[in-house]
Design a protein around this motif. Structure first.
Motif, mmCIF file in Angstrom:
data_model
loop_
_atom_site.group_PDB
_atom_site.id
_atom_site.type_symbol
_atom_site.label_atom_id
_atom_site.label_comp_id
_atom_site.label_asym_id
_atom_site.label_seq_id
_atom_site.Cartn_x
_atom_site.Cartn_y
_atom_site.Cartn_z
ATOM 1 N N TRP A 8 0.826 -1.203 0.000
ATOM 2 C CA TRP A 8 0.000 0.000 0.000
ATOM 3 C C TRP A 8 0.863 1.258 0.000
ATOM 4 O O TRP A 8 0.546 2.237 -0.674
ATOM 5 C CB TRP A 8 -0.937 0.012 1.206
ATOM 6 N N GLY A 9 1.947 1.224 0.748
ATOM 7 C CA GLY A 9 2.848 2.379 0.778
ATOM 8 C C GLY A 9 3.459 2.655 -0.577
ATOM 9 O O GLY A 9 3.520 3.802 -1.030
ATOM 10 N N LEU A 14 3.733 5.828 -5.456
ATOM 11 C CA LEU A 14 3.792 5.938 -6.912
ATOM 12 C C LEU A 14 2.596 6.709 -7.463
ATOM 13 O O LEU A 14 2.726 7.465 -8.431
ATOM 14 C CB LEU A 14 3.876 4.548 -7.540
ATOM 15 N N GLY A 15 1.441 6.535 -6.845
ATOM 16 C CA GLY A 15 0.271 7.302 -7.256
ATOM 17 C C GLY A 15 0.464 8.795 -7.014
ATOM 18 O O GLY A 15 0.119 9.628 -7.856
ATOM 19 N N ALA A 40 3.474 9.877 -18.508
ATOM 20 C CA ALA A 40 3.310 8.879 -19.567
ATOM 21 C C ALA A 40 3.585 7.476 -19.040
ATOM 22 O O ALA A 40 2.902 6.518 -19.420
ATOM 23 C CB ALA A 40 4.243 9.197 -20.731
ATOM 24 N N GLY A 41 4.567 7.332 -18.180
ATOM 25 C CA GLY A 41 4.874 6.017 -17.608
ATOM 26 C C GLY A 41 3.743 5.486 -16.754
ATOM 27 O O GLY A 41 3.381 4.309 -16.837
ATOM 28 N N GLY A 42 3.144 6.337 -15.957
ATOM 29 C CA GLY A 42 2.010 5.913 -15.134
ATOM 30 C C GLY A 42 0.815 5.546 -15.974
ATOM 31 O O GLY A 42 0.106 4.574 -15.699
ATOM 32 N N TRP A 43 0.578 6.307 -17.039
ATOM 33 C CA TRP A 43 -0.533 5.997 -17.932
ATOM 34 C C TRP A 43 -0.271 4.673 -18.645
ATOM 35 O O TRP A 43 -1.168 3.857 -18.805
ATOM 36 C CB TRP A 43 -0.723 7.121 -18.950
ATOM 37 N N GLY A 44 0.978 4.451 -19.053
ATOM 38 C CA GLY A 44 1.326 3.203 -19.732
ATOM 39 C C GLY A 44 1.119 2.001 -18.826
ATOM 40 O O GLY A 44 0.675 0.940 -19.271
ATOM 41 N N LEU A 45 1.413 2.154 -17.548
ATOM 42 C CA LEU A 45 1.190 1.053 -16.610
ATOM 43 C C LEU A 45 -0.286 0.727 -16.475
ATOM 44 O O LEU A 45 -0.655 -0.417 -16.217
ATOM 45 C CB LEU A 45 1.773 1.396 -15.243
#
Length: 85
Positions: A8-9, A14-15, A40-45
């Motif tokens: 969770w941490g 990362l969020g 972009a990396g977060g969206w790609g994930l």
């Protein structure tokens, strides 16, 4: 219990990093490559499948032998498509 807290941490950290990148891109005129890469990396994930299971349990999944047979039918040799250099 400790593993759950760590997961969770990491997820929350990362969020928060992703939202920092997105909000900085939207609100700050001098936002740059770093913020864009984070967003972009977060969206790609988010495009990764979340309901994964082993091939043996997946209904209708092609096994390795089926993939190899398909490549051979198309005339692929040594990992290259026909006509590729």
């Amino acid at each position: 219990m400790a593993g759950r807290i760590v997961r969770w941490g990491v997820a929350l950290g990362l969020g928060a990093l992703w939202w920092w990148g997105v909000l900085r891109l939207v609100l700050v005129p001098d936002a740059g490559v770093l913020e864009g890469a984070v967003a972009a990396g977060g969206w790609g994930l988010s495009l990764l499948p979340v309901h994964c299971m082993p091939k043996a349990q997946a209904v209708g999944a092609a096994g390795s032998a089926q993939w190899l047979a398909g490549w051979r039918r198309r005339g692929v040799r040594g990992g290259r498509a026909p006509g590729a250099r």
